[in-house]
Write a protein that holds these residues in place. Structure first.
Motif, PDB file in Angstrom:
ATOM      1  N   LYS A   1       8.756 -24.363  32.300  1.00 10.27           N
ATOM      2  CA  LYS A   1       9.277 -25.726  32.414  1.00 10.27           C
ATOM      3  C   LYS A   1       9.511 -26.306  31.028  1.00 10.27           C
ATOM      4  O   LYS A   1       9.085 -27.427  30.716  1.00 10.27           O
ATOM      5  N   ALA A   2      10.153 -25.522  30.240  1.00  6.36           N
ATOM      6  CA  ALA A   2      10.351 -25.920  28.850  1.00  6.36           C
ATOM      7  C   ALA A   2      11.829 -25.977  28.529  1.00  6.36           C
ATOM      8  O   ALA A   2      12.598 -25.173  29.043  1.00  6.36           O
TER       9      ALA A   2
ATOM     10  N   ARG B   1       3.063 -17.749  36.135  1.00  7.82           N
ATOM     11  CA  ARG B   1       4.420 -18.264  35.969  1.00  7.82           C
ATOM     12  C   ARG B   1       5.410 -17.157  35.623  1.00  7.82           C
ATOM     13  O   ARG B   1       6.554 -17.162  36.052  1.00  7.82           O
TER      14      ARG B   1
ATOM     15  N   VAL C   1       1.528 -32.971  20.654  1.00 11.29           N
ATOM     16  CA  VAL C   1       2.334 -33.605  21.691  1.00 11.29           C
ATOM     17  C   VAL C   1       3.363 -32.601  22.218  1.00 11.29           C
ATOM     18  O   VAL C   1       3.717 -32.600  23.390  1.00 11.29           O
TER      19      VAL C   1
ATOM     20  N   LEU D   1       3.672 -43.314  24.785  1.00 13.37           N
ATOM     21  CA  LEU D   1       3.254 -41.940  24.498  1.00 13.37           C
ATOM     22  C   LEU D   1       1.982 -41.599  25.259  1.00 13.37           C
ATOM     23  O   LEU D   1       1.860 -40.524  25.851  1.00 13.37           O
TER      24      LEU D   1
ATOM     25  N   PHE E   1      14.444 -29.407  34.883  1.00 14.16           N
ATOM     26  CA  PHE E   1      13.486 -29.296  33.799  1.00 14.16           C
ATOM     27  C   PHE E   1      12.555 -30.490  33.757  1.00 14.16           C
ATOM     28  O   PHE E   1      11.741 -30.628  32.872  1.00 14.16           O
TER      29      PHE E   1
ATOM     30  N   ALA F   1      -0.070 -31.063  34.668  1.00 17.17           N
ATOM     31  CA  ALA F   1      -0.717 -29.793  34.356  1.00 17.17           C
ATOM     32  C   ALA F   1      -1.745 -29.436  35.419  1.00 17.17           C
ATOM     33  O   ALA F   1      -1.835 -28.284  35.853  1.00 17.17           O
TER      34      ALA F   1
ATOM     35  N   GLN G   1       1.415 -35.987  31.713  1.00 15.13           N
ATOM     36  CA  GLN G   1       1.421 -34.541  31.476  1.00 15.13           C
ATOM     37  C   GLN G   1       0.127 -33.906  31.985  1.00 15.13           C
ATOM     38  O   GLN G   1       0.128 -32.809  32.525  1.00 15.13           O
ATOM     39  N   GLU G   2      -0.949 -34.627  31.774  1.00 12.03           N
ATOM     40  CA  GLU G   2      -2.243 -34.120  32.223  1.00 12.03           C
ATOM     41  C   GLU G   2      -2.245 -33.911  33.735  1.00 12.03           C
ATOM     42  O   GLU G   2      -2.676 -32.873  34.227  1.00 12.03           O
TER      43      GLU G   2
ATOM     44  N   LYS H   1      11.494 -36.497  24.995  1.00  9.58           N
ATOM     45  CA  LYS H   1      10.528 -36.081  26.014  1.00  9.58           C
ATOM     46  C   LYS H   1       9.231 -36.882  25.885  1.00  9.58           C
ATOM     47  O   LYS H   1       8.635 -37.274  26.883  1.00  9.58           O
ATOM     48  N   ALA H   2       8.814 -37.085  24.665  1.00  7.63           N
ATOM     49  CA  ALA H   2       7.531 -37.750  24.456  1.00  7.63           C
ATOM     50  C   ALA H   2       7.565 -39.196  24.924  1.00  7.63           C
ATOM     51  O   ALA H   2       6.564 -39.717  25.401  1.00  7.63           O
TER      52      ALA H   2
ATOM     53  N   LYS I   1      -3.035 -28.520  27.601  1.00  8.38           N
ATOM     54  CA  LYS I   1      -2.145 -28.481  28.754  1.00  8.38           C
ATOM     55  C   LYS I   1      -1.206 -29.679  28.805  1.00  8.38           C
ATOM     56  O   LYS I   1      -0.307 -29.742  29.646  1.00  8.38           O
ATOM     57  N   THR I   2      -1.422 -30.617  27.940  1.00 11.74           N
ATOM     58  CA  THR I   2      -0.558 -31.797  27.986  1.00 11.74           C
ATOM     59  C   THR I   2       0.625 -31.691  27.037  1.00 11.74           C
ATOM     60  O   THR I   2       1.558 -32.478  27.138  1.00 11.74           O
ATOM     61  N   ALA I   3       0.569 -30.750  26.129  1.00 11.76           N
ATOM     62  CA  ALA I   3       1.680 -30.633  25.174  1.00 11.76           C
ATOM     63  C   ALA I   3       2.951 -30.234  25.913  1.00 11.76           C
ATOM     64  O   ALA I   3       2.923 -29.420  26.835  1.00 11.76           O
ATOM     65  N   ILE I   4       4.059 -30.810  25.468  1.00 13.59           N
ATOM     66  CA  ILE I   4       5.344 -30.460  26.068  1.00 13.59           C
ATOM     67  C   ILE I   4       5.787 -29.140  25.454  1.00 13.59           C
ATOM     68  O   ILE I   4       5.957 -29.035  24.247  1.00 13.59           O
ATOM     69  N   PRO I   5       5.961 -28.117  26.283  1.00 12.13           N
ATOM     70  CA  PRO I   5       6.339 -26.829  25.713  1.00 12.13           C
ATOM     71  C   PRO I   5       7.843 -26.748  25.433  1.00 12.13           C
ATOM     72  O   PRO I   5       8.634 -27.337  26.149  1.00 12.13           O
TER      73      PRO I   5
ATOM     74  N   LYS J   1       2.715 -41.005  28.733  1.00 16.53           N
ATOM     75  CA  LYS J   1       3.332 -39.692  28.898  1.00 16.53           C
ATOM     76  C   LYS J   1       2.274 -38.595  28.898  1.00 16.53           C
ATOM     77  O   LYS J   1       2.315 -37.660  29.697  1.00 16.53           O
ATOM     78  N   ILE J   2       1.331 -38.734  28.001  1.00 19.20           N
ATOM     79  CA  ILE J   2       0.307 -37.699  27.895  1.00 19.20           C
ATOM     80  C   ILE J   2      -0.540 -37.640  29.158  1.00 19.20           C
ATOM     81  O   ILE J   2      -0.837 -36.566  29.673  1.00 19.20           O
TER      82      ILE J   2
END
Lengths: 202, 583
Positions: A156-157, B417, A90, B161, B42, B172, B168-169, A180-181, A119-123, B164-165
């Motif tokens: 973006k971390a 980036r 995550v 969650l 952010f 991304a 995020q996808e 964040k999660a 790519k979905t993990a929050i960095p 959220k994922i």
């Protein structure tokens, strides 16, 4: 996807968050993990031969959240196990040693590779050994902090400088992960000044 | 990078060139010293990638400020130990809620004001989370806002969650696309990109070729269909679907056959501790309470039995999935070696079926059961084939392991980036010319070399501070010239004498003042002094006498005589030295 514990308990009250720790060797990934989970810190260096993992359960209201922390050995030879750590995570903490600029430079490569898998993990960008960082000259502190901030914005971390041995910003990393999660607002102020333990997450 | 640039520009003798360079640096996108993080969102706003290009040039003036700040800070921090006072927030140990709050102090003061404080080792504890990282510590409700939404609303943490994922996808994907656009636009801009030595990042981006081929949505959909759940193996970490013979020697079947023929098979003695999993064929494990009937004797001998287990035994032959029992049974080595109960084939079949499931549970249980279960390690042991060429199919099969380089290849697009962050910016002649040609619309700053400052030629900022008075700074104490040695009537000493510091004048200064008043033609000042210090005529007379004495004494000390001298203050030290030595 987070793996959810298949205990016969009420499943709705159990959430597992996998968190990957990634970065060059000897920067304190395992130390951070052990510190957070067990609350202890050991000065000795024990090389991670492969992948370490630890669980930490925390309770919020009636929900048990399990941080499943995976820590990849920083030596090159273990990088083939990177997908083990980054897949399904995550959050991924990209870590570097605040006293060694080269470890910050490496973040680029770590990021590329880990993100290739997930790519979905929050960095997160986490600088370690803040307690030693303050001994550096101001010029060095400035340079490193600025670069870290730039990296943080490129990735973006959130950016966090922490000290495992002095318990600085360790717990907060995981609080930020949680916020964040689950898109929660965290009651915590940022620290942005050069020389202070940076905490940028908003 | 910044300091290098500053140095470079100052060291260039040609001022025009320096000016040009500085002007160029003003427009430099990624070159900021302070505050570059402010204003950066952010949050997950993917459009930022594009915005960066547009937003940054507006911060043009920051560059100059930055340079100045840098210098000041260096001075303050490195030279003055006084400024190394504690920067830090006060900290309330013990109260977890409060422990979060000092940060607010720190950063509210910090965000607004100057950033030049140095954290010293002694102050580290003030940032410490102390008990916060205690093992037993838990997050408190007060850490987060919005918890009520989760717990009162219908969505659970898990749903949140997942949401959220998936968010995020999407982010991304969008970012990926933006990076690709950014890269391709950069690629288009630069002539002969492929052979440009400055372009260190060259992507094997097949999507670009796809774009060239004008892929339609339809085609993309087709691609998506090809790469589906069925074609991609996500399950590389699990071996559920792996063939059993995978990983064995080629002739393992023959070996097994041979071993079967060898009789009798090796069996563990009853007294031996059983090494779990070492010799599966010989050691029997019973995972079910089905066997309790036959093992009652053993169980009753067990002192640690709990009521729960008694009930379990009584309910035979039902299945019970109780981990406690299994754990207890695992502690009895001899338990596994009892073959007598395994006579009924139907029962055995049932057991085996059950065992497979339980094997799983058991494994996961071991992790928790260990008294120090915390740290687990995954290693590749004695299996070099895996190390040299691990095949991890990834969801999109984008990453490939390069064993020689010890790294994963692919996803180079994400390096875009960092392109602006880490690469030193080269100033080409063309860019320099462009800068020169640009109309000076926005800032019109000209460097005033005499006064060492920048002047705004637009004069649009002059009235900003006009109604704010200057702060009056207390002037440091300075010695006046000695009596009789102040032959310059125009010497502008007056303001200094008004300064409050002189009020507590020593005998020497008093004397000086009085002598001055008597001699000089600055009558106004004399009036002032008389008002402030009511000196009796007797005292003044005394001063005058002293003065005459002193003049008499020292008038021959200086080669040029007293009248037409250029007084050098070093004489004071010479005199002092002489006096001290004579004493």
């Amino acid at each position: 996807m987070p793996d959810i514990e298949d205990d016969n308990q009420d499943q709705n009250n159990q959430v597992a968050l996998k968190i990957g720790l990634i970065g060059d060797s000897q920067i304190g990934k395992t130390s951070l993990m052990v510190k957070y989970v067990e609350g202890s810190f050991d000065e000795d260096y024990i090389q991670t031969l492969g992948v370490n993992f630890m669980d930490k359960k925390i309770q919020i209201r009636n929900t048990t959240i399990t941080f499943s922390i995976w820590d990849l050995g920083g030596q090159k030879e273990f990088i083939n196990m990177l997908p083990l750590v980054s897949n399904d995570a995550v959050a991924i903490l990209f870590m570097f040693d605040l006293t060694r600029k080269s470890t910050l430079n490496s973040i680029k490569e770590w990021y590329r590779q880990a993100r290739g898998f997930n790519k979905t993990a929050i960095p997160f960008l986490v600088g370690t050994k803040y307690d030693q960082f303050i001994d550096l000259s101001f010029q060095d502190q400035l340079e490193i902090t600025q670069q870290a901030k730039k990296f943080g914005s490129a990735m973006k971390a959130p950016v966090v400088f922490c000290s495992t041995s002095h318990s600085i910003n360790v717990q907060k990393i995981f609080k930020i992960i949680l916020s964040k999660a689950f898109d929660l607002k965290l009651n915590l102020d940022e620290i942005t000044n050069v020389g202070e333990p940076i905490l940028i997450f908003k | 990078m910044k300091s290098r640039k500053v140095k470079a520009s100052t060291s260039v003798p040609n001022s025009y060139k320096a000016q040009l360079l500085t002007r160029f640096a003003d427009n430099d996108n990624d070159d900021e010293i302070f505050g570059d993080i402010e204003g950066i969102d952010f949050g997950h706003n993917p459009s930022q990638l594009n915005n960066n290009q547009n937003v940054l040039p507006s911060g043009i003036n920051r560059h100059d400020d930055g340079v100045e700040t840098l210098k000041m800070e260096q001075l303050v921090l490195e030279d003055s130990p006084i400024n190394k006072t504690t920067p830090s927030p006060s900290y309330h140990i013990g109260d977890k809620l409060d422990s979060l709050k000092p940060r607010s102090k720190s950063s509210t003061s910090s965000s607004g004001e100057v950033a030049h404080r140095r954290v010293m080792r002694e102050c580290l504890s003030e940032y410490s989370e102390d008990l916060d990282t205690d093992v037993t510590s838990e997050f408190t409700d007060n850490d987060f806002q919005g918890l009520d939404d989760i717990f009162q609303g219908e969505t659970s943490m898990k749903q949140r969650l997942n949401a959220k994922i998936s968010e995020q996808e999407k982010v991304a994907e969008r970012e990926q696309e933006e990076l690709r656009m950014l890269y391709s636009s950069r690629r288009e801009k630069i002539i002969d990109f492929d052979n440009d030595p400055n372009q260190t990042l060259k992507l094997k981006d097949f999507s670009m070729f796809q774009q060239d081929n004008k892929l339609t949505n339809e085609n993309l959909n087709l691609l998506d269909m090809i790469e589906s759940e069925n074609t991609v193996n996500y399950e590389y970490t699990r071996d559920d679907f792996a063939k059993f013979e995978d990983g064995f020697d080629v002739n393992f079947e023959q070996n097994i056959q041979r071993q079967i023929k060898q009789k009798p098979p090796i069996r563990a003695k009853q007294s031996m501790p059983v090494l779990r999993g070492n010799n599966g064929s010989a050691v029997k494990k019973f995972k079910s309470t089905m066997d309790f009937g036959t093992l009652r004797g053993i169980r009753e001998a067990d002192i640690d039995e709990e009521e729960e287990e008694e009930e379990v035994a009584a309910d035979l032959p039902e299945f019970h999935f109780n981990n406690n029992i299994i754990r207890k049974l695992d502690r009895i080595p001899s338990f596994y070696n009892n073959n007598t109960s395994n006579n009924n084939p139907a029962k055995a079949e049932l057991l085996n079926k059950y065992k497979e499931q339980h094997e799983h549970k058991h494994k996961s249980k071991i992790k928790h059961q260990n008294p120090k279960p915390k740290l687990g390690t995954v290693k590749y042991l004695n299996n070099n084939s895996i190390i040299t060429d691990p095949v991890y199919p990834t969801p999109k099969k984008t990453m490939k392991f390069n064993a020689a380089m010890n790294r994963w290849e692919g996803n180079e697009i994400d390096l875009v980036r960092f392109e602006t962050v880490t690469k030193p910016t080269l100033i080409t002649f063309r860019e320099l010319q462009q800068q020169k040609e640009q109309p000076k619309t926005k800032p019109n700053m000209v460097y005033d070399q005499e006064n060492l400052r920048w002047v705004n030629m637009n004069h649009d900022d002059e009235s900003v501070f006009h109604d704010i008075p200057d702060l009056v700074e207390a002037k440091p104490y300075r010695l006046n010239s000695p009596p009789g040695l102040t032959p310059y009537p125009q010497q502008p000493q007056e303001p200094q004498r008004i300064s409050p510091i002189n009020r507590g004048a020593s005998q020497f200064t008093q004397r000086t003042m009085s002598s001055l008043t008597s001699k000089s033609n600055l009558q106004q000042d004399a009036e002032q002094w008389r008002q402030e210090f009511q000196l009796s005529g007797k005292l003044i007379e005394k001063f005058q006498k002293e003065e005459v004495k002193i003049v008499k004494k020292i008038k021959r000390w200086f080669i040029n005589g007293i009248g037409d001298y250029q007084f050098n203050r070093d004489y004071y030290w010479e005199i002092r030295k002489m006096v001290m030595e004579n004493e």
